[in-house]
Design an enzyme around this catalytic site. Structure first.
Site, PDB file in Angstrom:
ATOM      1  N   ASN A   1     -36.745 -15.990   5.219  1.00 54.28           N
ATOM      2  CA  ASN A   1     -35.902 -15.594   6.529  1.00 54.28           C
ATOM      3  C   ASN A   1     -36.603 -16.095   7.984  1.00 54.28           C
ATOM      4  OD1 ASN A   1     -34.915 -13.856   4.229  1.00 54.28           O
ATOM      5  ND2 ASN A   1     -33.204 -13.709   5.579  1.00 54.28           N
TER       6      ASN A   1
ATOM      7  N   TYR B   1     -25.368 -22.394  -2.652  1.00 52.65           N
ATOM      8  CA  TYR B   1     -26.545 -22.356  -2.024  1.00 52.65           C
ATOM      9  C   TYR B   1     -27.637 -22.249  -2.920  1.00 52.65           C
ATOM     10  CZ  TYR B   1     -29.904 -21.673   1.779  1.00 52.65           C
ATOM     11  OH  TYR B   1     -31.089 -21.913   2.845  1.00 52.65           O
TER      12      TYR B   1
ATOM     13  N   SER C   1     -29.689 -12.742  14.567  1.00 53.56           N
ATOM     14  CA  SER C   1     -28.721 -13.048  15.596  1.00 53.56           C
ATOM     15  C   SER C   1     -27.482 -12.232  15.674  1.00 53.56           C
ATOM     16  CB  SER C   1     -28.036 -14.383  15.325  1.00 53.56           C
ATOM     17  OG  SER C   1     -27.824 -14.880  14.229  1.00 53.56           O
TER      18      SER C   1
ATOM     19  N   ARG D   1     -35.740  -7.506   4.271  1.00 52.79           N
ATOM     20  CA  ARG D   1     -36.086  -9.011   4.594  1.00 52.79           C
ATOM     21  C   ARG D   1     -37.651  -9.078   5.049  1.00 52.79           C
ATOM     22  NH1 ARG D   1     -32.299  -8.783   1.618  1.00 52.79           N
ATOM     23  NH2 ARG D   1     -30.430  -9.976   1.426  1.00 52.79           N
TER      24      ARG D   1
ATOM     25  N   ARG E   1     -36.868  -8.614  -0.543  1.00 50.55           N
ATOM     26  CA  ARG E   1     -37.412 -10.028  -0.248  1.00 50.55           C
ATOM     27  C   ARG E   1     -38.764  -9.965   0.608  1.00 50.55           C
ATOM     28  NH1 ARG E   1     -33.336 -14.005   1.878  1.00 50.55           N
ATOM     29  NH2 ARG E   1     -32.506 -13.926   0.037  1.00 50.55           N
TER      30      ARG E   1
ATOM     31  N   ASP F   1     -25.954  -9.492  -2.782  1.00 51.44           N
ATOM     32  CA  ASP F   1     -26.875  -9.437  -1.528  1.00 51.44           C
ATOM     33  C   ASP F   1     -28.322  -9.095  -2.294  1.00 51.44           C
ATOM     34  OD1 ASP F   1     -26.589  -9.281   1.565  1.00 51.44           O
ATOM     35  OD2 ASP F   1     -28.060  -7.866   0.820  1.00 51.44           O
TER      36      ASP F   1
HETATM   37  P1  NAD Z   1     -28.642 -24.817  10.683  1.00 48.94           P
HETATM   38  O1  NAD Z   1     -27.423 -24.473   9.686  1.00 48.94           O
HETATM   39  O2  NAD Z   1     -28.888 -24.275  11.737  1.00 48.94           O
HETATM   40  O3  NAD Z   1     -29.170 -26.361  10.363  1.00 48.94           O
HETATM   41  C1  NAD Z   1     -28.880 -26.954   9.080  1.00 48.94           C
HETATM   42  C2  NAD Z   1     -28.449 -28.576   9.746  1.00 48.94           C
HETATM   43  O4  NAD Z   1     -27.865 -29.239   8.543  1.00 48.94           O
HETATM   44  C3  NAD Z   1     -27.153 -28.286  10.782  1.00 48.94           C
HETATM   45  O5  NAD Z   1     -27.428 -29.113  11.967  1.00 48.94           O
HETATM   46  C4  NAD Z   1     -25.866 -29.104   9.917  1.00 48.94           C
HETATM   47  O6  NAD Z   1     -24.993 -29.540  10.790  1.00 48.94           O
HETATM   48  C5  NAD Z   1     -26.588 -29.796   9.164  1.00 48.94           C
HETATM   49  N1  NAD Z   1     -25.960 -30.599   8.224  1.00 48.94           N
HETATM   50  C6  NAD Z   1     -25.346 -29.475   7.080  1.00 48.94           C
HETATM   51  N2  NAD Z   1     -24.875 -30.406   6.160  1.00 48.94           N
HETATM   52  C7  NAD Z   1     -25.083 -31.672   6.468  1.00 48.94           C
HETATM   53  C8  NAD Z   1     -24.720 -32.800   5.949  1.00 48.94           C
HETATM   54  N3  NAD Z   1     -23.934 -33.107   4.604  1.00 48.94           N
HETATM   55  N4  NAD Z   1     -25.353 -34.025   6.443  1.00 48.94           N
HETATM   56  C9  NAD Z   1     -26.057 -33.952   7.396  1.00 48.94           C
HETATM   57  N5  NAD Z   1     -26.342 -32.970   8.039  1.00 48.94           N
HETATM   58  C10 NAD Z   1     -25.897 -31.898   7.674  1.00 48.94           C
HETATM   59  O7  NAD Z   1     -29.710 -24.025   9.365  1.00 48.94           O
HETATM   60  P2  NAD Z   1     -31.442 -24.038   9.547  1.00 48.94           P
HETATM   61  O8  NAD Z   1     -31.685 -22.485   9.560  1.00 48.94           O
HETATM   62  O9  NAD Z   1     -31.998 -24.681  10.432  1.00 48.94           O
HETATM   63  O10 NAD Z   1     -31.755 -24.251   8.001  1.00 48.94           O
HETATM   64  C11 NAD Z   1     -32.211 -25.677   7.973  1.00 48.94           C
HETATM   65  C12 NAD Z   1     -32.823 -26.186   6.607  1.00 48.94           C
HETATM   66  O11 NAD Z   1     -33.739 -24.922   6.212  1.00 48.94           O
HETATM   67  C13 NAD Z   1     -31.651 -25.810   5.298  1.00 48.94           C
HETATM   68  O12 NAD Z   1     -31.923 -26.896   4.605  1.00 48.94           O
HETATM   69  C14 NAD Z   1     -31.855 -24.377   5.014  1.00 48.94           C
HETATM   70  O13 NAD Z   1     -31.458 -24.353   3.860  1.00 48.94           O
HETATM   71  C15 NAD Z   1     -33.423 -24.262   5.262  1.00 48.94           C
HETATM   72  N6  NAD Z   1     -33.815 -22.879   5.269  1.00 48.94           N
HETATM   73  C16 NAD Z   1     -33.730 -22.052   6.208  1.00 48.94           C
HETATM   74  C17 NAD Z   1     -33.898 -20.803   6.356  1.00 48.94           C
HETATM   75  C18 NAD Z   1     -33.926 -20.127   7.478  1.00 48.94           C
HETATM   76  O14 NAD Z   1     -33.972 -18.678   7.523  1.00 48.94           O
HETATM   77  N7  NAD Z   1     -33.447 -20.246   8.694  1.00 48.94           N
HETATM   78  C19 NAD Z   1     -34.565 -20.096   5.105  1.00 48.94           C
HETATM   79  C20 NAD Z   1     -34.650 -20.722   3.835  1.00 48.94           C
HETATM   80  C21 NAD Z   1     -34.221 -22.125   3.899  1.00 48.94           C
HETATM   81  N1  UDP Z   2     -26.848  -8.344   7.126  1.00 48.70           N
HETATM   82  C1  UDP Z   2     -26.205  -6.837   8.090  1.00 48.70           C
HETATM   83  N2  UDP Z   2     -25.717  -7.205   9.030  1.00 48.70           N
HETATM   84  C2  UDP Z   2     -25.142  -8.306   9.317  1.00 48.70           C
HETATM   85  C3  UDP Z   2     -25.576  -9.586   8.851  1.00 48.70           C
HETATM   86  C4  UDP Z   2     -26.492  -9.477   7.545  1.00 48.70           C
HETATM   87  O1  UDP Z   2     -26.746  -6.035   7.552  1.00 48.70           O
HETATM   88  O2  UDP Z   2     -24.391  -8.643  10.373  1.00 48.70           O
HETATM   89  C5  UDP Z   2     -27.850  -7.892   6.040  1.00 48.70           C
HETATM   90  C6  UDP Z   2     -27.475  -8.801   4.902  1.00 48.70           C
HETATM   91  O3  UDP Z   2     -26.549  -7.873   3.891  1.00 48.70           O
HETATM   92  C7  UDP Z   2     -28.594  -9.086   4.028  1.00 48.70           C
HETATM   93  C8  UDP Z   2     -29.585  -9.263   5.281  1.00 48.70           C
HETATM   94  O4  UDP Z   2     -28.957  -8.635   6.461  1.00 48.70           O
HETATM   95  O5  UDP Z   2     -29.113  -8.002   3.366  1.00 48.70           O
HETATM   96  C9  UDP Z   2     -30.155 -10.465   5.644  1.00 48.70           C
HETATM   97  O6  UDP Z   2     -28.718 -11.293   5.752  1.00 48.70           O
HETATM   98  P1  UDP Z   2     -28.789 -12.992   6.244  1.00 48.70           P
HETATM   99  O7  UDP Z   2     -27.356 -13.064   6.101  1.00 48.70           O
HETATM  100  O8  UDP Z   2     -29.387 -12.713   7.759  1.00 48.70           O
HETATM  101  O9  UDP Z   2     -29.993 -13.608   5.239  1.00 48.70           O
HETATM  102  P2  UDP Z   2     -29.963 -13.503   3.699  1.00 48.70           P
HETATM  103  O10 UDP Z   2     -29.183 -12.521   2.908  1.00 48.70           O
HETATM  104  O11 UDP Z   2     -29.811 -14.999   3.130  1.00 48.70           O
HETATM  105  O12 UDP Z   2     -31.477 -13.370   3.431  1.00 48.70           O
END
Ligand code: NAD
Ligand code: UDP
Ligand code: UDP
Length: 317
Positions: free
Chosen positions: A178, A149, A193, A215, A281, A277
């Site tokens: 996040n 990733y 979630s 976070r 952040r 981890d």
């Molecule tokens: P999500 O998993 O809900 O959404 C990602 C979407 O992309 C899904 O609908 C999935 O089916 C689709 N997808 C995955 N691979 C694909 C492919 N090869 N072709 C077409 N579609 C594909 O996640 P999200 O939280 O909505 O994240 C959306 C974007 O934002 C991602 O690029 C993620 O890296 C970025 N982002 C999200 C967060 C966050 O906290 N939610 C933080 C940083 C970056």
């Molecule tokens: N985390 C946790 N319990 C869970 C899921 C995540 O304690 O059920 C912690 C995880 O180890 C991290 C933080 O929560 O330190 C945020 O995790 P998440 O997967 O949401 O996002 P990211 O690590 O990519 O910021």
């Protein structure tokens, strides 16, 4: 000649959590939206309410394969974002970020379309600078379980800047921290979630490690405001720009809040901390404030309230 409110807009990953909120926003302001998704982590349910709208189209397609369509603007959001999902098939995750970026940049180049990349705070890895400004190059493990990733997203940024320099493409790179809110998948595996679902079911809340890692959580509506502002910003505002809420919390504080706001009787248990981890952040959002005139407005308590109401409804039905 087309102008704002009249663009044909492509949203890749548009059936995901963030992508579906973005589609809502764009349709609401009158854009013609093409949502492309392979439903790897997203779902038709997230955009079902848009399906009858003449401004909205849904196409099942994997962005690792070429895509020939006609649009004016591209939001590249396709990529699984939760650690359990992006680590399930790490090769596909890297392909989605890298091949997906090449294909969408190739599409943008042919069409001379403006293109925005949903990058991530993960490009900073486990940072030794706090909070993280955009000019920090990060501390990323290139061979660990998160690398598919983190490095995929870093390579995508490289491609965006090379298409900008080499082909004079109009690019925008936003680094999302996040983000949480309604339409997160209940089994998504991300902390907000997970904690809410566990609290509502009265199950133990699983805190990874001692819960002192931090976070900074941004509510989805604030995030979408910033993404749209970034896309609409002047051509020289290419980023990268951090988008997130600088209010920083430990995972223990988050668990306490969620237990209080749900009125749950859940207790918490500690489970092993996943490898690599990040410890802390927090976004430095000075650039977003000055260049986009943006800052988050929704407090964690208010945003959690909306998100809890969403999951309560979902679990009942
Ligand atoms: P999500 O998993 O809900 O959404 C990602 C979407 O992309 C899904 O609908 C999935 O089916 C689709 N997808 C995955 N691979 C694909 C492919 N090869 N072709 C077409 N579609 C594909 O996640 P999200 O939280 O909505 O994240 C959306 C974007 O934002 C991602 O690029 C993620 O890296 C970025 N982002 C999200 C967060 C966050 O906290 N939610 C933080 C940083 C970056
Ligand atoms: N985390 C946790 N319990 C869970 C899921 C995540 O304690 O059920 C912690 C995880 O180890 C991290 C933080 O929560 O330190 C945020 O995790 P998440 O997967 O949401 O996002 P990211 O690590 O990519 O910021
Ligand atoms: N591409 C696409 N749609 C287009 C144009 C290009 O999916 O409308 C893909 C195609 O797979 C191509 C990639 O984008 O290989 C990169 O395109 P570019 O023009 O940069 O390079 P090429 O590989 O064509 O020399």
């Amino acid at each position: 000649m087309r102008h704002a409110g009249d663009w044909r807009v492509l949203v890749t990953g548009g059936a995901g959590f963030l992508g579906s909120h973005l589609c809502d926003r764009l349709v609401a302001r009158g854009e013609d939206v093409l949502c492309v998704d392979n439903f790897y982590t997203g779902s038709k349910r997230n955009v079902a309410h848009l399906l009858g709208n003449p401004r909205f189209e849904l196409l099942r397609h994997d962005v690792t394969f070429p895509l020939y369509v006609e649009v004016d603007r591209i939001f590249n959001f396709a990529c699984p974002a939760s650690p359990i999902h992006y680590q399930h098939d790490p090769v596909q995750t890297t392909k989605t970020s890298v091949h997906g970026a090449i294909n969408m940049l190739g599409l943008a180049k042919r069409l001379r379309a403006r293109i925005l990349q949903a990058s991530t705070s993960e490009v900073y890895g486990d940072p030794e600078i706090h909070p993280q400004p955009e000019n920090y190059w990060g501390r990323v493990n290139p061979i660990g379980p998160r690398s598919c990733y983190d490095e995929g997203k870093r390579c995508a940024e490289t491609l965006f800047f090379d298409y900008y320099r080499q082909h004079a493409l109009e690019i925008k790179v936003v680094r999302i921290f996040n983000t949480y809110g309604p339409r997160m998948h209940p089994n998504d595996g991300r902390v907000v979630s997970n904690f809410i679902v566990q609290a509502l079911k009265g199950e133990d809340i699983a805190i990874y490690g001692d819960g002192s890692q931090t976070r900074s959580f941004c509510y989805v509506d604030d995030l979408i405001d910033a993404v749209v502002l970034a896309m609409d910003s002047p051509a020289d505002m290419i980023g990268p720009v951090n988008i997130g809420n600088p209010d920083e919390f430990t995972m223990l504080e988050l668990a306490e809040k969620i237990v209080r706001l749900t009125g749950s009787k859940s207790r918490w248990v500690h489970q092993p901390l996943p490898q690599d981890d990040p410890r802390r952040r927090q976004p430095d959002i000075s650039l977003a404030r000055s260049a986009l005139g943006w800052q988050p407005r929704v407090s964690l308590d208010d945003g959690l309230g909306e998100t809890i109401a969403y999951f309560r409804h979902l679990l009942r039905s």
